[in-house]
Every structure is written in C-alpha cells, then in structure tokens.
Write an enzyme that holds these catalytic residues in place. Structure first.
Site, mmCIF file in Angstrom:
data_model
loop_
_atom_site.group_PDB
_atom_site.id
_atom_site.type_symbol
_atom_site.label_atom_id
_atom_site.label_comp_id
_atom_site.label_asym_id
_atom_site.label_seq_id
_atom_site.Cartn_x
_atom_site.Cartn_y
_atom_site.Cartn_z
ATOM 1 N N LYS A 1 62.928 -32.593 6.763
ATOM 2 C CA LYS A 1 63.446 -32.799 8.081
ATOM 3 C C LYS A 1 64.742 -32.271 8.560
ATOM 4 O O LYS A 1 65.313 -32.594 9.803
ATOM 5 C CB LYS A 1 63.936 -34.518 7.767
ATOM 6 N N GLY B 1 44.416 -43.741 3.610
ATOM 7 C CA GLY B 1 43.010 -43.879 2.572
ATOM 8 C C GLY B 1 43.244 -43.266 1.373
ATOM 9 O O GLY B 1 44.136 -42.446 1.092
ATOM 10 N N HIS B 2 42.493 -43.557 0.395
ATOM 11 C CA HIS B 2 42.179 -42.745 -0.824
ATOM 12 C C HIS B 2 40.804 -42.385 -1.184
ATOM 13 O O HIS B 2 39.978 -42.637 -0.404
ATOM 14 C CB HIS B 2 42.793 -43.470 -2.079
ATOM 15 N N ARG C 1 59.972 -31.834 -2.335
ATOM 16 C CA ARG C 1 61.237 -32.278 -1.939
ATOM 17 C C ARG C 1 62.571 -32.137 -2.886
ATOM 18 O O ARG C 1 62.310 -32.184 -4.158
ATOM 19 C CB ARG C 1 61.115 -33.860 -1.772
ATOM 20 N N ASN D 1 37.987 -44.535 -0.633
ATOM 21 C CA ASN D 1 37.695 -44.898 0.724
ATOM 22 C C ASN D 1 37.009 -43.467 1.583
ATOM 23 O O ASN D 1 35.810 -44.107 2.298
ATOM 24 C CB ASN D 1 38.928 -45.170 1.669
ATOM 25 N N ASP E 1 38.677 -36.195 -3.945
ATOM 26 C CA ASP E 1 39.772 -35.443 -4.117
ATOM 27 C C ASP E 1 39.730 -34.024 -4.558
ATOM 28 O O ASP E 1 40.231 -33.064 -3.834
ATOM 29 C CB ASP E 1 40.921 -36.078 -5.191
#
Length: 374
Positions: A66, A129-130, A37, A133, A160
């Site tokens: 975008k 979620g992470h 970004r 979770n 992860d």
C-alpha cells in the site's frame, strides 16, 4: 538443480493455490522471490508459525504494497523477472498499481500469472469463495460421495491444488514456451472454477454417451461398484480395491479365497449388493497388513489405505525417495522426475528479510540498483 534453473519468479504472497504453483516452480529449479506482508514471520499468539511446505524453496522480502515506495520497488523487480504470480481478487492488483498493464509496461516479456476462484470476469468474479464453492459450481463436487448421502468435500485438493495451483503452473509454462517465438509475455488467468471443471472432463464424456448415472455413488468409479471401493479390515484399517478388469478381478477373488462360480457375475449390477456384502465380510476377517501380505504377489489392484504420516514409510515410497525431510518434517519430494536435470532436495521455509537490492543485484546485475531505488 532442476529443469527450470535460471527462471526468475516474483510471487506476491497469498494463500493455497498460488503458493502451490510457486512451490512446484521452485522445486524444479526456479528462483522464486516471495513478497510477504511486514510481520509475516513474527510468531502468532506467542507461538512460532507452523512449517508450510507450500512456501519452501523461496527467498522472502517484506513490503507493504500500500506504500508508493513499495510499488516502485516491485516494478524494479518486475523488470528483472520472467514471471509474476498474484492471487488477489480481481481489481486489487490494479488498485495497487501492480496490474498487468503496469507490469507489462515495465517488462513486455513478463508472464503475469493470476490465480482466482471465479476468474477475472463473470458475474461472480468479485465474490468471496473457497475451494468448496468453486468445485460446487463447476460440477466437480456433486458426484463425490456415496449413494443416499450428501456430496463429500475432497479436502481442498480438487479446487485449490489440482484445479488451481497446478493449472496455474501449467499455464505459466505454456506462456513461457510461447514467449520463445513471440518475444512477448502475456496474462495467464487461472481460475479454480475452470480447473476443477477440467478435472471432471471424463464425467462429461460419460454423461454425453449415456454411461453415467445421475445418482451419486452408483457408477463404476464413485463407490457404486463393489470391486472399486474401500473396505474396513479387522484392525480398523482400510484396504483399497480397484479390480476393474476381468483378469485383475480374478486375482482379487483368488486372494480372498472366493470361488467365482458361487458369486454373481462381476458386471451384473443386480448382484452388486451381494458382492459388496461378501467382500466386506471377508476383508473384515483379517488385519490390513495381513491382507497386504496376501496380495503382495497378486496382480489384483489392491493397496492399503495409508494415513499421510505413514505414507513416507511404505517400502515403495522409500525405494523411490518419494518423500524428503525439510525443516525437520517429511514432505513430498519434487515431482515429476527428470532424467537429465533432476530436481534437488528443496530448501526449507523462505529465507526471510532479504533486501530488494540484493535480489536485483542477482537478477539484473548490470544496473546500479541502490542508485535506482533512491
């Protein structure tokens, strides 16, 4: 350098698992271009952004996805890429005009890697979620911990990284292998809830055979066995013990100076509390480094518990060059190792603000990209 030299990967910046997958690909020689970004490289709260090994080895370009013009530039990059990696929630890439249909229409050979927590389908697919979770729902979290205590989150390594980023990297390479025969790319749907479930495959096998106890911390490998656990030493350090097999257990007892004749049998569960008490008391009598010296010449499956800053300085890590210095800090070296096409030392944090046309001139040199992007 590395076996993936020549592979072109386009990464849309995200957090944790997808960058880890792309770090692995970059470490092994892939040319990874990361779309950040605008303003990502700017200082935050007046301080430089922290060094992140997960972003090493990349070229970075900044695009606001975008904006319609940015979408067109990404699709130009897709035409020259072998792989695209995104970590959006399901449906976001499609709304940006960068979903699988859009990208595969631009390049039918593209491997489109998708990294999510819950997957692209199912009733929870769109929920936030992470790591904690995802591994909770997959059954991977519940067994981790000691008896009588709640489950212990294993940082974010299981969801992860092990069950997420590494699974994605594996899936991408599998799709690239298949492309050699079909000539066509495909979508790789990597979900942390799936990957962390895979990591628990052996537990499901033990449950099926009746050898896994449902109570946490009472099994052979979950701190239930006193000869497979961590013990505190006199200086506050810790020693890991994994003396499962009979011969290693004998060496372990010898190192501690204990006579097996005066102890319960190794696999007599009723005697485990006594064994644990004896081992704890004995190990607490010396420092960690003293125990390292005692066990240096014994094949007892004993090793010191090192903090991350200490791991690079261990003689074994130094001998194998298991860590490298990048951006002024010690980081894990690329792995695995290859005999004929070894990986080099990774470059540091992404080279920022490269122009799309510069990347395209390398990836697709036969096209006038300045004209195409007008």
């Amino acid at each position: 350098m590395g076996p993936l030299q020549g592979l072109k990967v386009l990464e849309i910046a995200s957090a944790a698992p997808a960058p880890f997958a792309c770090m692995m690909l970059a470490d092994l020689g892939a040319d990874v271009v990361r779309i950040d970004r605008p303003g990502t490289a700017e200082p935050s709260n007046g301080r430089p952004r922290p060094i992140d090994p997960l972003t090493r080895g990349r070229t970075s370009i900044e695009l606001d996805l975008k904006e319609p013009s940015a979408r067109d530039q990404v699709l130009q990059l897709v035409r020259g890429a072998d792989v695209l990696v995104e970590g959006f929630r399901p449906g976001v890439a499609e709304r940006l005009g960068l979903g699988p249909d859009d990208c595969l229409a631009a390049n039918h050979r593209l491997v489109y890697g998708r990294m999510t927590g819950w997957g692209q389908s199912g009733p929870m697919a769109g929920k936030a979620g992470h790591d904690i979770n995802y591994i909770a729902l997959s059954g991977a979290l519940e067994p981790i911990g000691r008896t009588g205590e709640p489950p212990v989150p294993p940082i974010n390594m299981v969801g992860d990284y092990g069950g997420g980023g590494m699974l994605l990297a594996f899936g991408i390479l599998a799709a690239l292998y298949e492309r050699r025969s079909s000539g066509t790319g495909q979508v790789v749907d990597a979900a942390m809830v799936d990957g962390s479930s895979l990591l628990a495959a052996s537990i499901h096998g033990m449950i099926g055979s009746g050898t896994w106890r449902s109570e946490r911390g009472t099994n052979l490998l979950d701190s239930g066995a006193p000869f497979y656990d961590v013990y505190q030493t006199a200086d506050g350090g810790f020693l890991s013990v994994g003396a499962l097999e009979k011969r290693f257990y004998a060496e372990f007892l010898a190192g501690l100076g204990l006579d097996p004749a005066g102890l319960p049998a190794q696999y007599d569960r009723k005697g485990w509390p006594e064994l644990r008490s004896v081992f704890a008391r004995c190990i607490k009598a010396r420092s960690r480094d003293e125990w390292v010296e005692v066990f240096a010449d014994l094949d007892a499956c004993v090793a010191p518990v090192l903090a991350p800053p200490d791991a690079p300085h261990h003689p074994h890590a130094r001998e194998r060059a298991a860590f490298v210095h990048v951006d002024g800090i010690a980081q894990p070296a690329p792995a695995p190792r290859f005999s004929r096409t070894p990986a080099g030392v990774p470059n540091g944090t992404p080279v920022r603000n490269s122009a799309v046309v510069d990347v395209l001139s390398v990836w697709v040199p036969e096209v006038d990209h300045e004209q195409a992007l007008r």
